[in-house]
Design a protein around this motif. Structure first.
Motif, PDB file in Angstrom:
ATOM      1  N   ASN A 216       0.852  -1.184   0.000  1.00  0.00           N
ATOM      2  CA  ASN A 216       0.000   0.000   0.000  1.00  0.00           C
ATOM      3  C   ASN A 216       0.890   1.237   0.000  1.00  0.00           C
ATOM      4  O   ASN A 216       1.737   1.400   0.876  1.00  0.00           O
ATOM      5  CB  ASN A 216      -0.903  -0.007   1.247  1.00  0.00           C
ATOM      6  CG  ASN A 216      -1.880   1.159   1.245  1.00  0.00           C
ATOM      7  OD1 ASN A 216      -1.918   1.965   0.330  1.00  0.00           O
ATOM      8  ND2 ASN A 216      -2.668   1.252   2.300  1.00  0.00           N
ATOM      9  N   THR A 217       0.698   2.110  -0.984  1.00  0.00           N
ATOM     10  CA  THR A 217       1.519   3.320  -1.082  1.00  0.00           C
ATOM     11  C   THR A 217       0.807   4.557  -0.555  1.00  0.00           C
ATOM     12  O   THR A 217       1.332   5.662  -0.653  1.00  0.00           O
ATOM     13  CB  THR A 217       1.923   3.567  -2.551  1.00  0.00           C
ATOM     14  OG1 THR A 217       0.744   3.789  -3.340  1.00  0.00           O
ATOM     15  CG2 THR A 217       2.697   2.383  -3.097  1.00  0.00           C
ATOM     16  N   SER A 252      -2.792   3.253  -5.656  1.00  0.00           N
ATOM     17  CA  SER A 252      -2.124   3.189  -4.349  1.00  0.00           C
ATOM     18  C   SER A 252      -1.577   1.794  -4.071  1.00  0.00           C
ATOM     19  O   SER A 252      -1.233   1.478  -2.935  1.00  0.00           O
ATOM     20  CB  SER A 252      -3.113   3.575  -3.237  1.00  0.00           C
ATOM     21  OG  SER A 252      -4.182   2.644  -3.182  1.00  0.00           O
ATOM     22  N   MET A 253      -1.475   0.976  -5.110  1.00  0.00           N
ATOM     23  CA  MET A 253      -1.038  -0.408  -4.932  1.00  0.00           C
ATOM     24  C   MET A 253       0.143  -0.718  -5.851  1.00  0.00           C
ATOM     25  O   MET A 253       0.123  -0.422  -7.035  1.00  0.00           O
ATOM     26  CB  MET A 253      -2.203  -1.354  -5.254  1.00  0.00           C
ATOM     27  CG  MET A 253      -1.879  -2.825  -5.107  1.00  0.00           C
ATOM     28  SD  MET A 253      -3.328  -3.866  -5.440  1.00  0.00           S
ATOM     29  CE  MET A 253      -3.541  -3.591  -7.208  1.00  0.00           C
ATOM     30  N   LEU A 254       1.186  -1.290  -5.274  1.00  0.00           N
ATOM     31  CA  LEU A 254       2.331  -1.792  -6.027  1.00  0.00           C
ATOM     32  C   LEU A 254       2.547  -3.249  -5.651  1.00  0.00           C
ATOM     33  O   LEU A 254       2.294  -3.646  -4.503  1.00  0.00           O
ATOM     34  CB  LEU A 254       3.588  -0.982  -5.707  1.00  0.00           C
ATOM     35  CG  LEU A 254       3.631   0.460  -6.233  1.00  0.00           C
ATOM     36  CD1 LEU A 254       4.817   1.205  -5.641  1.00  0.00           C
ATOM     37  CD2 LEU A 254       3.718   0.469  -7.764  1.00  0.00           C
ATOM     38  N   ILE A 279       2.908  -4.139   3.762  1.00  0.00           N
ATOM     39  CA  ILE A 279       2.372  -5.243   2.972  1.00  0.00           C
ATOM     40  C   ILE A 279       0.899  -5.419   3.332  1.00  0.00           C
ATOM     41  O   ILE A 279       0.556  -5.591   4.505  1.00  0.00           O
ATOM     42  CB  ILE A 279       3.137  -6.548   3.262  1.00  0.00           C
ATOM     43  CG1 ILE A 279       4.612  -6.416   2.841  1.00  0.00           C
ATOM     44  CG2 ILE A 279       2.486  -7.731   2.532  1.00  0.00           C
ATOM     45  CD1 ILE A 279       5.479  -7.579   3.292  1.00  0.00           C
ATOM     46  N   THR A 280       0.047  -5.375   2.338  1.00  0.00           N
ATOM     47  CA  THR A 280      -1.380  -5.596   2.580  1.00  0.00           C
ATOM     48  C   THR A 280      -1.790  -7.034   2.267  1.00  0.00           C
ATOM     49  O   THR A 280      -2.807  -7.509   2.769  1.00  0.00           O
ATOM     50  CB  THR A 280      -2.247  -4.642   1.744  1.00  0.00           C
ATOM     51  OG1 THR A 280      -1.966  -4.845   0.349  1.00  0.00           O
ATOM     52  CG2 THR A 280      -1.948  -3.190   2.101  1.00  0.00           C
ATOM     53  N   GLN A 281      -0.992  -7.716   1.452  1.00  0.00           N
ATOM     54  CA  GLN A 281      -1.301  -9.091   1.105  1.00  0.00           C
ATOM     55  C   GLN A 281      -0.043  -9.798   0.629  1.00  0.00           C
ATOM     56  O   GLN A 281       0.791  -9.206  -0.066  1.00  0.00           O
ATOM     57  CB  GLN A 281      -2.374  -9.135   0.010  1.00  0.00           C
ATOM     58  CG  GLN A 281      -3.247 -10.363   0.035  1.00  0.00           C
ATOM     59  CD  GLN A 281      -4.447 -10.231  -0.886  1.00  0.00           C
ATOM     60  OE1 GLN A 281      -4.542  -9.304  -1.678  1.00  0.00           O
ATOM     61  NE2 GLN A 281      -5.363 -11.165  -0.801  1.00  0.00           N
TER      62      GLN A 281
END
Length: 296
Positions: A216-217, A252-254, A279-281
């Motif tokens: 998540n950025t 907002s995701m890398l 880390i979101t996942q």
């Protein structure tokens, strides 16, 4: 997980409409029993009968007298019939049973090795994982499945079922002592939450399959965030290209794919609870995920 839930929702709608069909009868007017339809009926009547069971629209109880019929469905050529059969076996013969039906358990063990992914999921997550007490054979089967089928919902179900069992740790330790198995090492870390003996042996090895991390950025500018995240990854010795979505709603995701064991361990340690790029996942890259990544 949402995709799987959506799939089952669609299946439930289909079954509801199927269950409204009139009870079939023979040319001489005699009613055909649910068990007879399950054993000898064509696919649409088998689905009809299974729907009646799942919606509790049959007279009496689903007991051991149904096992001949359910076993016939478990070897049907249609995967949806095998999958629903596994769910019924889990619900009526395994879940909440202090003495599960041995024959039902054997059928589920076979279905857990099915060639179809949905059937394996039903037999494992909705069947074997519902056992109150794990037998050595079921434990071995669940561990084997977990090292080969890395779908997140399936792994979660297996983890909830066996992670806290002393037998699980003992089984994995014995297996790692007898052979160098990186998939078994990965499962040990996930289920037990610590490093096994001789963990250093695996650090330089390729992981059993790529590991995908989603970061998540926040509200940062996408390009600026990508440059900074890449810089921090290089400090860890990781120089793989980041994956960015073309979807404006996912800016907002890398994402990052790692390939070596020590790489994904380093990412986990450094970026878990990271202030800037948490880390979101974290997922094992299954064929389904690989296909989705190609469309990004």
């Amino acid at each position: 997980m949402k995709t799987i839930i959506h799939l089952y929702a669609l299946l439930a709608v289909a079954l509801t409409s199927t269950a409204q069909l009139p009870t079939p009868s023979t040319p001489n007017g005699n009613l055909v029993t649910v068990k007879e339809m399950l054993i000898n009926g064509p696919p649409q009547l088998k689905m009809h009968s299974l729907a009646m069971i799942t919606q509790k629209q049959i007279p009496g109880t689903v007991d051991a007298s149904y096992l001949d019929a359910l076993e016939a469905c478990s070897i049907d050529s249609m995967a949806p019939i095998r999958s629903i059969t596994a769910r019924i076996l889990g619900e009526y013969f395994i879940q909440d049973q202090s003495n599960p039906e041995a024959r039902a358990l054997e059928i589920l063990l076979t279905l857990a090795q099915d060639s179809n992914a949905d059937v394996r999921f039903s037999a494992t997550a909705l069947g074997l994982c519902k056992l109150r007490s794990m037998t050595p054979k079921v434990l071995e089967t669940l561990i084997t499945i977990a090292t080969t089928d890395r779908r997140a919902p399936l792994l979660e179900a297996i983890q909830n079922a066996i992670a806290d069992l002393p037998e699980t740790k003992q089984y994995l330790e014995n297996k790692l002592q007898n052979q160098a198995d990186v998939a078994c090492y990965e499962l040990y870390r996930e289920l037990i939450g610590s490093e096994p003996i001789h963990a250093a042996t695996y650090l330089e090895l390729p992981s059993s399959r790529p590991r995908l991390f989603v970061f998540n950025t926040g509200n940062a500018d996408p390009q600026t965030a990508a440059i900074e995240l890449q810089r921090q990854l290089k400090k860890l010795g990781i120089d793989h290209k980041l994956i960015q979505s073309n979807d404006a709603q996912a800016t907002s995701m890398l994402m990052l794919k790692t390939f070596i064991t020590k790489e994904y361990i380093a990412v986990e340690k450094y970026f878990t609870n990271h202030n800037q790029f948490p880390i979101t996942q974290a997922l094992w890259v299954t064929p389904e995920i690989e296909i989705q990544l190609q469309t990004f």
